[in-house]
Design an enzyme around this catalytic site. Structure first.
Site, mmCIF file in Angstrom:
data_model
loop_
_atom_site.group_PDB
_atom_site.id
_atom_site.type_symbol
_atom_site.label_atom_id
_atom_site.label_comp_id
_atom_site.label_asym_id
_atom_site.label_seq_id
_atom_site.Cartn_x
_atom_site.Cartn_y
_atom_site.Cartn_z
ATOM 1 N N ASN A 1 7.825 72.130 -65.677
ATOM 2 C CA ASN A 1 7.427 71.631 -64.535
ATOM 3 C C ASN A 1 7.080 70.622 -63.666
ATOM 4 O O ASN A 1 5.817 70.588 -63.875
ATOM 5 C CB ASN A 1 6.572 72.966 -64.828
ATOM 6 C CG ASN A 1 5.810 73.326 -63.369
ATOM 7 O OD1 ASN A 1 5.479 72.555 -62.124
ATOM 8 N ND2 ASN A 1 6.817 73.743 -62.308
ATOM 9 N N ARG B 1 5.145 70.351 -60.473
ATOM 10 C CA ARG B 1 5.917 70.991 -59.264
ATOM 11 C C ARG B 1 4.955 71.990 -58.893
ATOM 12 O O ARG B 1 5.088 71.575 -57.612
ATOM 13 C CB ARG B 1 7.320 70.911 -60.338
ATOM 14 C CG ARG B 1 8.115 71.684 -58.327
ATOM 15 C CD ARG B 1 9.014 72.644 -59.293
ATOM 16 N NE ARG B 1 10.389 72.554 -58.522
ATOM 17 C CZ ARG B 1 10.534 73.098 -57.719
ATOM 18 N NH1 ARG B 1 9.319 74.243 -57.709
ATOM 19 N NH2 ARG B 1 11.852 73.682 -56.423
ATOM 20 N N CYS B 2 4.560 72.674 -59.779
ATOM 21 C CA CYS B 2 3.607 73.921 -58.436
ATOM 22 C C CYS B 2 2.671 73.112 -58.108
ATOM 23 O O CYS B 2 2.417 73.936 -57.165
ATOM 24 C CB CYS B 2 3.634 75.112 -59.732
ATOM 25 S SG CYS B 2 4.500 75.914 -60.482
ATOM 26 N N MET B 3 1.930 72.127 -58.845
ATOM 27 C CA MET B 3 1.072 72.144 -57.233
ATOM 28 C C MET B 3 1.375 71.261 -56.205
ATOM 29 O O MET B 3 0.230 70.667 -55.645
ATOM 30 C CB MET B 3 0.152 70.980 -58.554
ATOM 31 C CG MET B 3 -0.907 71.867 -59.730
ATOM 32 S SD MET B 3 -1.970 71.477 -60.106
ATOM 33 C CE MET B 3 -1.067 69.691 -61.435
#
Length: 398
Positions: A340, A385-387
């Site tokens: 990620n 990436r998620c954040m």
């Protein structure tokens, strides 16, 4: 300009959410239902997040904070009314408690109201007039308005495709209200005046972690635990109708916690390179979807994902950089969000420092890695990436 046509072109503006009081609401009683695998140390999580934001700023990226945008949005009467109604439209409340909550929210200034909408409202924090049966039967620590600790993962609630933004439809009940906040920001904040919404939270489930902008004319949409086939079809239809892409790869992934989104097994680090969980790299398959004469999505027979992606992107092949060096390390580092990564530019990405072998693999492949700490941030199962929700990247096409 708000514009994204790639996963890897130079990042100019990003939307983050610095974890706040909502994270302090997590307890051993509720962390599972609120989708966290542990109870994070809030102060340390904030320090880690500040270093993440600082690393982006050092490389010329403008950082927007969701909390600040929300407070500014709530100064707009229509936005305030819309978000208040969304909170009060909860069948658990009953009429008497709903009236009390409505009065409480009406008394708050925009910044305090933003805090309540994000961090929730506990029973003991509300002193109603006529209490009502619902209020009397609640425990002091029950939530009248649930907190939203997953706001940290701004990637999921919206995704930009060129100059339009898809406000997504989140699958898990604990996250459903997040998109009411995101949608209001895009509709009412002056920063986003005139932006066209590509998707809506009332539609079939689609989450941003499942959407990769592989190239200016190519998207990949993962289908699994969070994004449904119906959601992928609806988004594809809208993307085609808006002329935002000509090819969409729909990629089934395992419906498991460890692989909840496509970006938990694969992210891009260069225009022709991905970091990918080796256990699925060569078994992952994709349905190539194109519009028919009437604009309806039509799928071809499934093919290996790497082969279908390279063809759609117009390149000879996608280089694959494995997570870890051996099966055990790969599994551990995939769980710790080794795949990620967030690309700041081609061959430059942000990754958690703890994924030592994956980061070494990236560097051997010519990718510069900006390492950040994430021992507390990662307790919600999400990496850089998620954040982050990229709002603007330098265009790969002009």
């Amino acid at each position: 300009m708000n514009y994204v046509d790639s996963e890897v072109s130079p990042l100019r503006t990003v939307l983050l959410h610095r974890p706040g009081a909502e994270l302090a609401r997590l307890t051993p009683r509720n962390n599972d239902s609120l989708l966290f695998d542990g109870i994070p140390w809030v102060g340390r999580a904030q320090e880690e997040h500040d270093r993440f934001a600082g690393a982006l700023r050092e490389r010329g990226v403008e950082v927007l904070y969701l909390a600040e945008l929300l407070a500014e949005t709530l100064a707009v009467a229509e936005a305030r009314d819309e978000l208040t109604r969304a909170v009060l439209d909860d069948r658990r409340l009953g009429d008497t408690l709903r009236d009390s909550v409505g009065r409480y929210l009406a008394d708050q200034d925009p910044r305090r109201l933003a805090d309540v909408l994000m961090a929730g409202l506990a029973h003991k924090e509300l002193k109603p007039g006529p209490a009502g049966l619902v209020y009397e039967l609640m425990d002091d620590h029950d939530f009248i308005i649930d907190p939203l600790p997953n706001l940290l993962f701004t990637r999921d609630s919206s995704v930009w495709v060129r100059d339009q933004v898809a406000v997504t439809s989140l699958a898990m009940p604990a996250r459903a209200r997040e998109t009411t906040l995101t949608r209001a920001i895009y509709r009412y904040h002056p920063r986003f005046a005139g932006v066209q919404l590509l998707y809506d939270p009332a539609l079939e489930h689609v989450e941003g972690g499942d959407v990769l902008v592989l190239a200016p004319d190519v998207l990949a949409i993962g289908v699994g635990e969070r994004t449904t086939p119906a959601g992928a079809e609806r988004l594809a239809r809208r993307v085609f109708a808006a002329g935002l892409a000509s090819t969409i790869l729909v990629v089934p992934i395992a419906q498991e916690r460890a692989t909840m989104h496509l970006d938990t097994v694969c992210t891009m680090v260069d225009v022709d390179a991905v970091v990918m969980y080796p256990n699925v790299a060569h078994s992952l398959r994709a349905y190539t979807v194109k519009p028919d004469a009437g604009g309806e999505p039509r799928a071809l027979a499934p093919r290996p994902f790497l082969e279908a992606a390279a063809e759609a992107m117009g390149i000879e092949r996608l280089r694959v950089i494995d997570t870890g060096l051996d099966p055990v390390t790969a599994e551990r580092e995939q769980w710790d969000d080794g795949n990620n990564t967030l690309a700041i530019a081609p061959r430059l990405c942000v990754a958690y420092e703890r994924n030592i072998e994956t980061n070494a693999q990236l560097e051997r492949a010519g990718i510069e890695v900006v390492r950040i700490s994430g021992s507390e941030l990662g307790s919600g199962r999400g990496g850089p990436r998620c954040m982050s929700c990229p709002v603007e990247r330098a265009p790969l096409i002009s």
